[in-house]
Design a protein around this motif. Structure first.
Motif, PDB file in Angstrom:
ATOM      1  N   LEU A 165      -3.057 -12.624 -10.383  1.00 33.96           N
ATOM      2  CA  LEU A 165      -3.310 -11.366 -11.096  1.00 33.96           C
ATOM      3  C   LEU A 165      -2.084 -10.460 -11.067  1.00 33.96           C
ATOM      4  O   LEU A 165      -1.847  -9.710 -12.018  1.00 33.96           O
ATOM      5  CB  LEU A 165      -4.508 -10.642 -10.471  1.00 33.96           C
ATOM      6  CG  LEU A 165      -5.891 -11.196 -10.817  1.00 33.96           C
ATOM      7  CD1 LEU A 165      -6.969 -10.447 -10.041  1.00 33.96           C
ATOM      8  CD2 LEU A 165      -6.154 -11.093 -12.312  1.00 33.96           C
ATOM      9  N   THR A 166      -1.308 -10.515  -9.975  1.00 35.39           N
ATOM     10  CA  THR A 166      -0.127  -9.654  -9.908  1.00 35.39           C
ATOM     11  C   THR A 166       0.925 -10.047 -10.939  1.00 35.39           C
ATOM     12  O   THR A 166       1.803  -9.242 -11.277  1.00 35.39           O
ATOM     13  CB  THR A 166       0.518  -9.688  -8.510  1.00 35.39           C
ATOM     14  OG1 THR A 166       1.060 -10.996  -8.247  1.00 35.39           O
ATOM     15  CG2 THR A 166      -0.487  -9.329  -7.423  1.00 35.39           C
ATOM     16  N   ALA A 167       0.855 -11.279 -11.444  1.00 34.94           N
ATOM     17  CA  ALA A 167       1.853 -11.743 -12.418  1.00 34.94           C
ATOM     18  C   ALA A 167       1.464 -11.416 -13.855  1.00 34.94           C
ATOM     19  O   ALA A 167       2.330 -11.357 -14.730  1.00 34.94           O
ATOM     20  CB  ALA A 167       2.057 -13.254 -12.282  1.00 34.94           C
ATOM     21  N   ARG A 168       0.184 -11.202 -14.104  1.00 27.47           N
ATOM     22  CA  ARG A 168      -0.275 -10.957 -15.478  1.00 27.47           C
ATOM     23  C   ARG A 168       0.220  -9.599 -15.977  1.00 27.47           C
ATOM     24  O   ARG A 168      -0.010  -8.573 -15.349  1.00 27.47           O
ATOM     25  CB  ARG A 168      -1.794 -11.010 -15.545  1.00 27.47           C
ATOM     26  CG  ARG A 168      -2.371 -12.381 -15.270  1.00 27.47           C
ATOM     27  CD  ARG A 168      -3.873 -12.367 -15.382  1.00 27.47           C
ATOM     28  NE  ARG A 168      -4.312 -11.996 -16.731  1.00 27.47           N
ATOM     29  CZ  ARG A 168      -5.581 -11.754 -17.048  1.00 27.47           C
ATOM     30  NH1 ARG A 168      -6.528 -11.820 -16.116  1.00 27.47           N
ATOM     31  NH2 ARG A 168      -5.903 -11.420 -18.282  1.00 27.47           N
TER      32      ARG A 168
ATOM     33  N   ILE B 124      -4.632   8.880 -11.252  1.00 25.26           N
ATOM     34  CA  ILE B 124      -5.165   8.232 -10.051  1.00 25.26           C
ATOM     35  C   ILE B 124      -6.057   7.055 -10.437  1.00 25.26           C
ATOM     36  O   ILE B 124      -6.012   5.990  -9.805  1.00 25.26           O
ATOM     37  CB  ILE B 124      -5.946   9.249  -9.205  1.00 25.26           C
ATOM     38  CG1 ILE B 124      -4.993  10.302  -8.637  1.00 25.26           C
ATOM     39  CG2 ILE B 124      -6.691   8.549  -8.071  1.00 25.26           C
ATOM     40  CD1 ILE B 124      -5.679  11.434  -7.921  1.00 25.26           C
ATOM     41  N   CYS B 125      -6.853   7.235 -11.489  1.00 28.19           N
ATOM     42  CA  CYS B 125      -7.748   6.158 -11.925  1.00 28.19           C
ATOM     43  C   CYS B 125      -6.975   4.916 -12.368  1.00 28.19           C
ATOM     44  O   CYS B 125      -7.470   3.793 -12.267  1.00 28.19           O
ATOM     45  CB  CYS B 125      -8.628   6.641 -13.071  1.00 28.19           C
ATOM     46  SG  CYS B 125      -9.851   7.885 -12.598  1.00 28.19           S
ATOM     47  N   ALA B 126      -5.748   5.138 -12.882  1.00 18.35           N
ATOM     48  CA  ALA B 126      -4.952   4.009 -13.382  1.00 18.35           C
ATOM     49  C   ALA B 126      -4.132   3.337 -12.297  1.00 18.35           C
ATOM     50  O   ALA B 126      -3.477   2.320 -12.567  1.00 18.35           O
ATOM     51  CB  ALA B 126      -4.021   4.484 -14.498  1.00 18.35           C
ATOM     52  N   MET B 127      -4.151   3.861 -11.089  1.00 21.08           N
ATOM     53  CA  MET B 127      -3.370   3.269 -10.007  1.00 21.08           C
ATOM     54  C   MET B 127      -4.134   2.097  -9.397  1.00 21.08           C
ATOM     55  O   MET B 127      -5.206   2.272  -8.816  1.00 21.08           O
ATOM     56  CB  MET B 127      -3.084   4.313  -8.929  1.00 21.08           C
ATOM     57  CG  MET B 127      -1.936   5.233  -9.263  1.00 21.08           C
ATOM     58  SD  MET B 127      -0.358   4.352  -9.384  1.00 21.08           S
ATOM     59  CE  MET B 127       0.014   4.577 -11.115  1.00 21.08           C
ATOM     60  N   TYR B 128      -3.572   0.910  -9.558  1.00 17.89           N
ATOM     61  CA  TYR B 128      -4.193  -0.311  -9.055  1.00 17.89           C
ATOM     62  C   TYR B 128      -3.078  -1.220  -8.567  1.00 17.89           C
ATOM     63  O   TYR B 128      -1.963  -1.165  -9.081  1.00 17.89           O
ATOM     64  CB  TYR B 128      -4.994  -0.987 -10.179  1.00 17.89           C
ATOM     65  CG  TYR B 128      -6.020  -1.960  -9.710  1.00 17.89           C
ATOM     66  CD1 TYR B 128      -7.267  -1.534  -9.257  1.00 17.89           C
ATOM     67  CD2 TYR B 128      -5.765  -3.331  -9.710  1.00 17.89           C
ATOM     68  CE1 TYR B 128      -8.226  -2.436  -8.822  1.00 17.89           C
ATOM     69  CE2 TYR B 128      -6.710  -4.241  -9.280  1.00 17.89           C
ATOM     70  CZ  TYR B 128      -7.943  -3.783  -8.835  1.00 17.89           C
ATOM     71  OH  TYR B 128      -8.886  -4.684  -8.397  1.00 17.89           O
ATOM     72  N   PRO B 129      -3.344  -2.069  -7.564  1.00 20.34           N
ATOM     73  CA  PRO B 129      -2.272  -2.911  -7.020  1.00 20.34           C
ATOM     74  C   PRO B 129      -1.618  -3.860  -8.017  1.00 20.34           C
ATOM     75  O   PRO B 129      -0.506  -4.312  -7.793  1.00 20.34           O
ATOM     76  CB  PRO B 129      -2.976  -3.697  -5.900  1.00 20.34           C
ATOM     77  CG  PRO B 129      -4.116  -2.830  -5.488  1.00 20.34           C
ATOM     78  CD  PRO B 129      -4.568  -2.157  -6.747  1.00 20.34           C
TER      79      PRO B 129
ATOM     80  N   ARG C 144       0.830  -1.203   0.000  1.00 20.20           N
ATOM     81  CA  ARG C 144       0.000   0.000   0.000  1.00 20.20           C
ATOM     82  C   ARG C 144       0.865   1.254   0.000  1.00 20.20           C
ATOM     83  O   ARG C 144       0.548   2.248  -0.667  1.00 20.20           O
ATOM     84  CB  ARG C 144      -0.926  -0.025   1.221  1.00 20.20           C
ATOM     85  CG  ARG C 144      -1.789   1.219   1.392  1.00 20.20           C
ATOM     86  CD  ARG C 144      -2.675   1.487   0.199  1.00 20.20           C
ATOM     87  NE  ARG C 144      -3.523   0.362  -0.139  1.00 20.20           N
ATOM     88  CZ  ARG C 144      -4.446   0.392  -1.097  1.00 20.20           C
ATOM     89  NH1 ARG C 144      -4.604   1.483  -1.821  1.00 20.20           N
ATOM     90  NH2 ARG C 144      -5.169  -0.667  -1.357  1.00 20.20           N
ATOM     91  N   VAL C 145       1.981   1.210   0.742  1.00 22.26           N
ATOM     92  CA  VAL C 145       2.904   2.342   0.755  1.00 22.26           C
ATOM     93  C   VAL C 145       3.490   2.553  -0.640  1.00 22.26           C
ATOM     94  O   VAL C 145       3.567   3.695  -1.137  1.00 22.26           O
ATOM     95  CB  VAL C 145       4.031   2.115   1.788  1.00 22.26           C
ATOM     96  CG1 VAL C 145       5.065   3.235   1.708  1.00 22.26           C
ATOM     97  CG2 VAL C 145       3.453   2.034   3.198  1.00 22.26           C
ATOM     98  N   LEU C 146       3.902   1.454  -1.288  1.00 25.74           N
ATOM     99  CA  LEU C 146       4.467   1.548  -2.630  1.00 25.74           C
ATOM    100  C   LEU C 146       3.446   2.116  -3.608  1.00 25.74           C
ATOM    101  O   LEU C 146       3.773   2.965  -4.458  1.00 25.74           O
ATOM    102  CB  LEU C 146       4.929   0.164  -3.089  1.00 25.74           C
ATOM    103  CG  LEU C 146       5.487   0.067  -4.517  1.00 25.74           C
ATOM    104  CD1 LEU C 146       6.719   0.947  -4.680  1.00 25.74           C
ATOM    105  CD2 LEU C 146       5.810  -1.381  -4.862  1.00 25.74           C
ATOM    106  N   LEU C 147       2.201   1.671  -3.502  1.00 27.98           N
ATOM    107  CA  LEU C 147       1.154   2.168  -4.390  1.00 27.98           C
ATOM    108  C   LEU C 147       0.949   3.672  -4.188  1.00 27.98           C
ATOM    109  O   LEU C 147       0.755   4.417  -5.159  1.00 27.98           O
ATOM    110  CB  LEU C 147      -0.151   1.413  -4.143  1.00 27.98           C
ATOM    111  CG  LEU C 147      -1.320   1.758  -5.060  1.00 27.98           C
ATOM    112  CD1 LEU C 147      -0.999   1.376  -6.503  1.00 27.98           C
ATOM    113  CD2 LEU C 147      -2.597   1.061  -4.592  1.00 27.98           C
TER     114      LEU C 147
END
Length: 356
Positions: A215-218, A45-50, A8-11
């Motif tokens: 999902l994090t790998a895709r 901001i809209c494009a920021m996703y984990p 969350r900090v990185l995001l």
């Protein structure tokens, strides 16, 4: 109070960076587009996703919803100037169109985009629409670029922790079942049916964690390097094994509940048979523990099968209901260890234990 974790900090850091870059770029756009620079940070901001693919999906959905809202406003303007009636119609139609599932995160931007064009754009709706859409696209693009190039998230640790949690729950449950067979009441009167429900719920939570890890790998460049070094299974293989183990544990305990005399708080089978079954259950727990620690469960599984073959001193009377239930429990237990270490050949004595 929940702890703020590193992802969350990185995001947050990447979002701040993307917003700053998009603001700088937005003010240098050509023509009338640079009159609307404040929409670029919103797009970032809209494009920021984990996850990387989550960012791509959310960004494109936002732009699609916005474009649909602008087209809706353009249709309204063809009818007449913005007024109380036309704005209300635009909002109503926008809310209807936002029900399109594929719009996802962009659904809310359909009525919002239409209202902004009609109210803020006004007489200059054409230039406003162009600036609005292009600047949002600029922000989304910069957001995606930042998310892909700056430590793109690749989180398999959360899935591993959840898998360990489910493994521990299966082992603990089997140990409690063995203790209850040896000494009725040893598990403190825990409700096995409720524990079965808890296992199903926990399995669902673990599956969600594994899906999130996948999902994090895709679309993640880091995943390519990891695939070359260590493979790229976020946890589906151990999850499938655990899913099958949970199925057989539930079958085992469902049968054992039918063998328990609630009034006497004791088993309807002899103490000798209960003890032998308890040894097999405890051996199965050891097999699961060995498997979870990346050890070979083969020897332990063979020992469990051998104990199950010796549950009874002779053939089981087909009219003996308790005996048939014990054999059903043994079958679930045998299948449980077979999941971990499939037998290479039929074992002597297995026919007697299964069919009498």
């Amino acid at each position: 109070m929940h702890t703020i974790r590193w992802p969350r900090v990185l995001l947050a850091v990447k979002a701040a960076l993307a917003v700053s870059l998009s603001w700088v770029v937005a003010q240098r756009m050509p023509g009338v587009i640079d009159q609307y620079p404040y929409y670029a940070p919103l797009g970032a901001i809209c494009a920021m996703y984990p996850t990387v693919m989550g960012s791509v999906r959310t960004g494109l959905q936002t732009l699609a919803g916005l474009a649909l809202g602008i087209l809706l406003a353009a249709g309204v303007l063809l009818v007449g100037d913005p007024n109380l009636l036309t704005i209300g119609v635009a909002v109503g139609l926008g809310v209807l169109l936002s029900g399109i599932r594929r719009l996802g995160a962009g659904a809310d931007y359909v009525p919002v985009g239409a209202v902004f064009v009609l109210i803020i754009g006004g007489q200059d709706a054409e230039n406003y629409s162009l600036g609005y859409l292009v600047q949002m696209a600029v922000g989304v693009g910069i957001g995606l670029l930042v998310n892909v190039t700056v430590l793109p998230p690749l989180d398999f640790r959360s899935a591993r922790l959840q898998l360990d949690r489910l493994q521990g729950a299966v082992v603990d449950y089997l140990e409690d079942v063995a203790g209850e067979l040896e000494s009725p009441g040893a598990s403190g009167g825990r409700d096995w049916e409720q524990r079965n429900h808890d296992l199903v719920r926990l399995t669902g939570e673990v599956r969600e964690a594994v899906d999130e890890s996948a999902l994090t790998a895709r679309g993640n460049p880091r995943a390519v390097l990891r695939r070359r070094r260590r493979g790229l299974d976020p946890g589906y293989r151990p999850l499938n094994t655990l899913d099958r183990l949970v199925f057989h544990v539930r079958g085992l305990t469902d049968v054992l509940r039918a063998l328990h005399d609630a009034d006497r708080r004791d088993w309807r089978i002899s103490e000798e048979v209960a003890d032998r079954l308890a040894e097999a259950v405890r051996g199965a727990a050891s097999c699961v523990r060995a498997w979870s620690e990346s050890e070979d469960p083969g020897e332990g599984a063979a020992a469990v099968r051998s104990r199950l073959d010796r549950l009874f001193d002779g053939p089981v009377d087909p009219t003996d209901q308790e005996g048939r239930l014990v054999l059903a429990a043994a079958q679930d237990l045998r299948r449980l260890v077979d999941v971990l270490a499939p037998p290479t050949a039929p074992e002597a004595g297995s026919t007697r234990a299964e069919g009498g």
